[in-house]
Design a protein around this motif. Structure first.
Motif, PDB file in Angstrom:
ATOM      1  N   UNK A 197       0.800  -1.226   0.000  1.00  0.00           N
ATOM      2  CA  UNK A 197       0.000   0.000   0.000  1.00  0.00           C
ATOM      3  C   UNK A 197       0.833   1.276   0.000  1.00  0.00           C
ATOM      4  N   UNK A 198       1.987   1.285   0.686  1.00  0.00           N
ATOM      5  CA  UNK A 198       2.754   2.533   0.771  1.00  0.00           C
ATOM      6  C   UNK A 198       3.458   2.889  -0.536  1.00  0.00           C
ATOM      7  N   UNK A 199       3.485   1.968  -1.494  1.00  0.00           N
ATOM      8  CA  UNK A 199       4.057   2.253  -2.809  1.00  0.00           C
ATOM      9  C   UNK A 199       3.049   2.904  -3.754  1.00  0.00           C
ATOM     10  N   UNK A 200       1.802   2.957  -3.318  1.00  0.00           N
ATOM     11  CA  UNK A 200       0.708   3.409  -4.183  1.00  0.00           C
ATOM     12  C   UNK A 200       0.152   4.738  -3.687  1.00  0.00           C
ATOM     13  N   UNK A 201      -0.539   5.493  -4.580  1.00  0.00           N
ATOM     14  CA  UNK A 201      -0.666   5.296  -6.018  1.00  0.00           C
ATOM     15  C   UNK A 201       0.469   5.987  -6.778  1.00  0.00           C
ATOM     16  N   UNK A 202       0.565   5.696  -8.079  1.00  0.00           N
ATOM     17  CA  UNK A 202       1.486   6.431  -8.934  1.00  0.00           C
ATOM     18  C   UNK A 202       1.063   7.898  -8.980  1.00  0.00           C
ATOM     19  N   UNK A 203       2.019   8.782  -8.983  1.00  0.00           N
ATOM     20  CA  UNK A 203       1.718  10.209  -9.013  1.00  0.00           C
ATOM     21  C   UNK A 203       2.918  10.958  -9.566  1.00  0.00           C
ATOM     22  N   UNK A 204       2.691  12.167 -10.021  1.00  0.00           N
ATOM     23  CA  UNK A 204       3.738  12.967 -10.628  1.00  0.00           C
ATOM     24  C   UNK A 204       4.517  13.752  -9.564  1.00  0.00           C
ATOM     25  N   UNK A 205       5.812  13.795  -9.733  1.00  0.00           N
ATOM     26  CA  UNK A 205       6.673  14.619  -8.889  1.00  0.00           C
ATOM     27  C   UNK A 205       7.560  15.502  -9.781  1.00  0.00           C
ATOM     28  N   UNK A 206       7.651  16.751  -9.434  1.00  0.00           N
ATOM     29  CA  UNK A 206       8.564  17.678 -10.097  1.00  0.00           C
ATOM     30  C   UNK A 206       9.816  17.786  -9.235  1.00  0.00           C
ATOM     31  N   UNK A 207      10.953  17.399  -9.782  1.00  0.00           N
ATOM     32  CA  UNK A 207      12.200  17.339  -9.021  1.00  0.00           C
ATOM     33  C   UNK A 207      13.227  18.262  -9.669  1.00  0.00           C
ATOM     34  N   UNK A 208      13.780  19.231  -8.942  1.00  0.00           N
ATOM     35  CA  UNK A 208      14.853  20.068  -9.492  1.00  0.00           C
ATOM     36  C   UNK A 208      16.075  19.222  -9.838  1.00  0.00           C
ATOM     37  N   UNK A 209      16.955  19.754 -10.671  1.00  0.00           N
ATOM     38  CA  UNK A 209      18.178  19.043 -11.037  1.00  0.00           C
ATOM     39  C   UNK A 209      19.065  18.841  -9.807  1.00  0.00           C
TER      40      UNK A 209
END
Length: 435
Positions: A197-209
């Motif tokens: 459960x802690x791996x879910x759900x898929x979601x978008x992340x914006x990560x700086x360089x």
């Protein structure tokens, strides 16, 4: 990624995965005498015989009673083997099953579970879809197998386990760090059928360089920190970490000692020279954080670790593993207790991520800077006690798996967590820095 597997293949996978876990449990509990099984080798760990019967009891509760609808075999022991009811330190005082009885109980449960697998439709309910319940129980057993291997490491006495050495490493031509470009990526999973459960759900992340180490920090690199007085300088340490090393007189990773000017370590009953080219092992989050500060760097966040491991900038895809979507092999990673130690850095070039980051899976659990928190949209399943009750700032996230982790309990999305003081676990780290 969508996994479409026939019921026959799912049943075969469930049986094979459960069998592999039980073979390992048998090895870990048959390699020592009964007195070692019933002893508590550290207050941090359960007696090995408790783990053995707990594995059987969890399998009975989930696969026989819940999935199979069968009558309970030993309802009288449910409380004894409830991990939340009894902390590890008090488990030796419980009326535990004796080794022979624990073995017989676990074997009886497994024999009945095989029949349940053959008779149960693997669809129609969340616990059944894609054989999730069987995968969950196999992962649970393998996680306890890793815990039992930790107990073997803490155990005093001659070596009880053996394994061949890992392959040689080669870092020739490898850059010390890799640039991970800024941008979005998909973190977590919705499609992985046996993801917890802690791996879910898929979601978008914006990560700086950011930059991240190409390989984990080695014993040789960590030794520079030790010999530079890293454990004697408060400026490198978080306040809680400084208090911990002062209170316990910690001066090096767990199981290290200096003798005649040489650094030695104890590894599963064998004393040997600390190998400079292996990832450092048995360090707490506080030690990893202090080293990173000393080196002018920092620990990567959980999302930075996962992006380095799964993101393919050429296609924009998010992979199951650094090397792609295929299951791990011996060429990709050091997993499954195949070797009883981390492999030297540079040992698994075929396991590199698209960006060229190596040994992200296997060898050592890698501490991150992140607290263990739920993803947006998290739903506890199938019970709160697996993840939800641990969420918060008390626990730090570890990623990647160790040499003691089986492939079923290790993937690019898998999240481990522990208290930042823990050192007996198979933990190491790599560092990062801002661009």
């Amino acid at each position: 990624m969508t996994v479409d597997t026939s019921s026959e293949e799912l049943r075969r996978r469930a049986v094979d995965t459960l069998t592999r876990a039980r073979d390992r449990t048998t090895l870990l509990t048959s390699s020592v005498e009964d007195n070692d099984l019933t002893a508590q080798h550290s207050p941090l760990m359960s007696p090995l015989v408790w783990d053995l019967a707990h594995i059987g009891n969890q399998e009975e509760q989930w696969l026989l009673r819940t999935v199979g609808g069968r009558d309970a075999i030993r309802p009288d022991i449910d409380s004894i083997y409830d991990a939340f009811e009894h902390p590890r330190s008090e488990r030796p005082t419980l009326p535990l099953l004796a080794p022979a009885e624990a073995r017989a109980y676990a074997r009886d449960v497994r024999d009945r579970v095989i029949d349940v697998i053959e008779r149960t439709p693997l669809h129609g309910a969340p616990l059944l879809d894609a054989g999730f319940a069987f995968g969950m129980v196999a992962q649970h057993e393998q996680q306890h197998d890793e815990t039992m291997l930790i107990t073997h490491q803490l155990r005093r006495g001659p070596a009880a386990l053996t394994a061949p050495p890992p392959p040689a490493g080669d870092v020739t031509g490898l850059p010390p760090e890799i640039l991970v470009p800024a941008g979005r990526f998909t973190m977590g999973t919705t499609a992985e059928p046996w993801a917890l459960d802690n791996e879910r759900p898929a979601h978008q992340r914006l990560v700086p360089a950011y930059y991240i180490d190409t390989v984990p920090v080695t014993n040789g690199a960590y030794l520079h920190f030790v010999e530079d007085g890293g454990y004697a300088q408060e400026r490198w340490w978080a306040p809680e970490g400084w208090a911990q090393i002062q209170q316990h007189g910690i001066k090096a990773p767990l199981f290290w000692r200096q003798e005649g000017g040489q650094w030695l370590r104890r590894r599963f009953g064998v004393v040997e020279a600390v190998p400079a080219d292996e990832p450092v092992l048995h360090v707490s989050w506080y030690e990893a954080d202090a080293y990173a500060r000393w080196a002018g760097r920092r620990l990567p966040s959980e999302e930075e670790w996962e992006k380095a491991a799964r993101h393919d900038p050429a296609t924009g895809r998010t992979l199951r593993y650094p090397w792609g979507d295929g299951e791990p092999t011996a060429e990709h990673a050091n997993l499954g207790q195949r070797h009883l130690q981390p492999a030297p850095v540079g040992s698994y070039p075929k396991g590199a991520s698209p960006l060229g980051v190596q040994q992200l899976i296997g060898d050592v659990w890698e501490w991150t800077s992140s607290d263990f928190l739920p993803y947006p949209g998290f739903v506890a399943f199938p019970y709160r006690e697996y993840s939800e009750v641990f969420f918060g700032s008390e626990h730090k996230v570890l990623r990647g798996g160790s040499f003691a982790v089986d492939a079923v309990a290790c993937r690019g999305t898998f999240r481990n967590w522990d208290l930042p003081v823990r050192r007996q676990i198979f933990s190491g780290f790599r560092t990062a820095r801002d661009v």
